[in-house]
Design a protein around this motif. Structure first.
Motif, PDB file in Angstrom:
ATOM      1  N   ASN A   1       0.818  -1.217   0.000  1.00 58.77           N
ATOM      2  CA  ASN A   1       0.000   0.000   0.000  1.00 58.77           C
ATOM      3  C   ASN A   1       0.857   1.275   0.000  1.00 58.77           C
ATOM      4  O   ASN A   1       0.631   2.219   0.751  1.00 58.77           O
ATOM      5  N   HIS A   2       1.832   1.258  -0.884  1.00 60.70           N
ATOM      6  CA  HIS A   2       2.661   2.450  -1.092  1.00 60.70           C
ATOM      7  C   HIS A   2       2.994   2.484  -2.574  1.00 60.70           C
ATOM      8  O   HIS A   2       3.564   1.526  -3.092  1.00 60.70           O
ATOM      9  N   HIS A   3       2.638   3.575  -3.254  1.00 63.10           N
ATOM     10  CA  HIS A   3       2.567   3.564  -4.712  1.00 63.10           C
ATOM     11  C   HIS A   3       3.440   4.633  -5.371  1.00 63.10           C
ATOM     12  O   HIS A   3       3.497   5.768  -4.889  1.00 63.10           O
TER      13      HIS A   3
ATOM     14  N   TYR B   1       7.581   9.292  -3.538  1.00 64.05           N
ATOM     15  CA  TYR B   1       7.525  10.118  -2.327  1.00 64.05           C
ATOM     16  C   TYR B   1       6.275   9.708  -1.579  1.00 64.05           C
ATOM     17  O   TYR B   1       5.400   9.023  -2.129  1.00 64.05           O
ATOM     18  N   SER B   2       6.239  10.089  -0.324  1.00 68.00           N
ATOM     19  CA  SER B   2       5.080   9.727   0.510  1.00 68.00           C
ATOM     20  C   SER B   2       4.088  10.877   0.488  1.00 68.00           C
ATOM     21  O   SER B   2       4.377  11.961   1.008  1.00 68.00           O
ATOM     22  N   HIS B   3       2.938  10.642  -0.138  1.00 63.77           N
ATOM     23  CA  HIS B   3       1.936  11.708  -0.300  1.00 63.77           C
ATOM     24  C   HIS B   3       1.503  12.259   1.056  1.00 63.77           C
ATOM     25  O   HIS B   3       1.329  13.476   1.212  1.00 63.77           O
ATOM     26  N   ASP B   4       1.329  11.324   2.006  1.00 63.93           N
ATOM     27  CA  ASP B   4       0.804  11.752   3.318  1.00 63.93           C
ATOM     28  C   ASP B   4       1.790  12.653   4.067  1.00 63.93           C
ATOM     29  O   ASP B   4       1.381  13.524   4.829  1.00 63.93           O
TER      30      ASP B   4
HETATM   31  C1  LIG Z   1      -5.681   5.731   0.751  1.00 62.89           C
HETATM   32  C2  LIG Z   1      -4.353   5.044   0.635  1.00 62.89           C
HETATM   33  O1  LIG Z   1      -4.121   4.145   1.672  1.00 62.89           O
HETATM   34  C3  LIG Z   1      -3.252   6.047   0.617  1.00 62.89           C
HETATM   35  O2  LIG Z   1      -3.455   6.982  -0.425  1.00 62.89           O
HETATM   36  C4  LIG Z   1      -1.874   5.431   0.501  1.00 62.89           C
HETATM   37  C5  LIG Z   1      -1.714   4.632  -0.752  1.00 62.89           C
HETATM   38  N1  LIG Z   1      -0.429   4.754  -1.386  1.00 62.89           N
HETATM   39  C6  LIG Z   1       0.430   5.722  -1.074  1.00 62.89           C
HETATM   40  N2  LIG Z   1       1.543   5.875  -1.780  1.00 62.89           N
HETATM   41  C7  LIG Z   1       2.407   6.849  -1.520  1.00 62.89           C
HETATM   42  N3  LIG Z   1       3.514   6.954  -2.274  1.00 62.89           N
HETATM   43  N4  LIG Z   1       2.178   7.716  -0.533  1.00 62.89           N
HETATM   44  C8  LIG Z   1       1.091   7.646   0.247  1.00 62.89           C
HETATM   45  O3  LIG Z   1       0.927   8.470   1.149  1.00 62.89           O
HETATM   46  C9  LIG Z   1       0.151   6.616  -0.025  1.00 62.89           C
HETATM   47  N5  LIG Z   1      -0.930   6.473   0.682  1.00 62.89           N
END
Ligand SMILES: C[C@H](O)[C@H](O)[C@H]1CNC2=NC(N)=NC(=O)C2=N1
Length: 78
Positions: free
Chosen positions: A37-39, A55-58
């Protein structure tokens, strides 16, 4: 190719002989990304090139998870 930090993201550009080969690699990356769950952000350009940005979106930052994903992606290329 090496991973470089560009605009706060880990970026690499992978070149293939065909778009099919590119897509097969991308599917492996996507399978792993869904598992953890990291994309990655991905762009297909010039037909056979895949630019991957991590990069980490969060966190709006490059985290350990991004470095781990980069290492894993390097193992999937072969
Ligand atoms: C809703 C879902 O769990 C989130 O969007 C996850 C999924 N994949 C993600 N991938 C990345 N690269 N950063 C994230 O913060 C992230 N969050």
């Amino acid at each position: 190719m090496e991973w470089n930090v560009i605009d706060g993201k880990l970026v690499n550009n992978f070149k293939f002989k065909s778009q099919t080969e590119l897509a097969q690699f991308l599917l492996k990356v996507a399978n792993y990304a869904d598992e953890i769950n990291h994309h990655p952000d991905c762009k297909i350009h010039k037909a056979f090139q895949l630019e991957i940005s991590l990069y980490s979106h969060d966190k709006n930052a490059i985290t350990d998870l991004d470095h781990q994903l980069a290492q894993k992606i390097d193992t999937l290329i072969n």
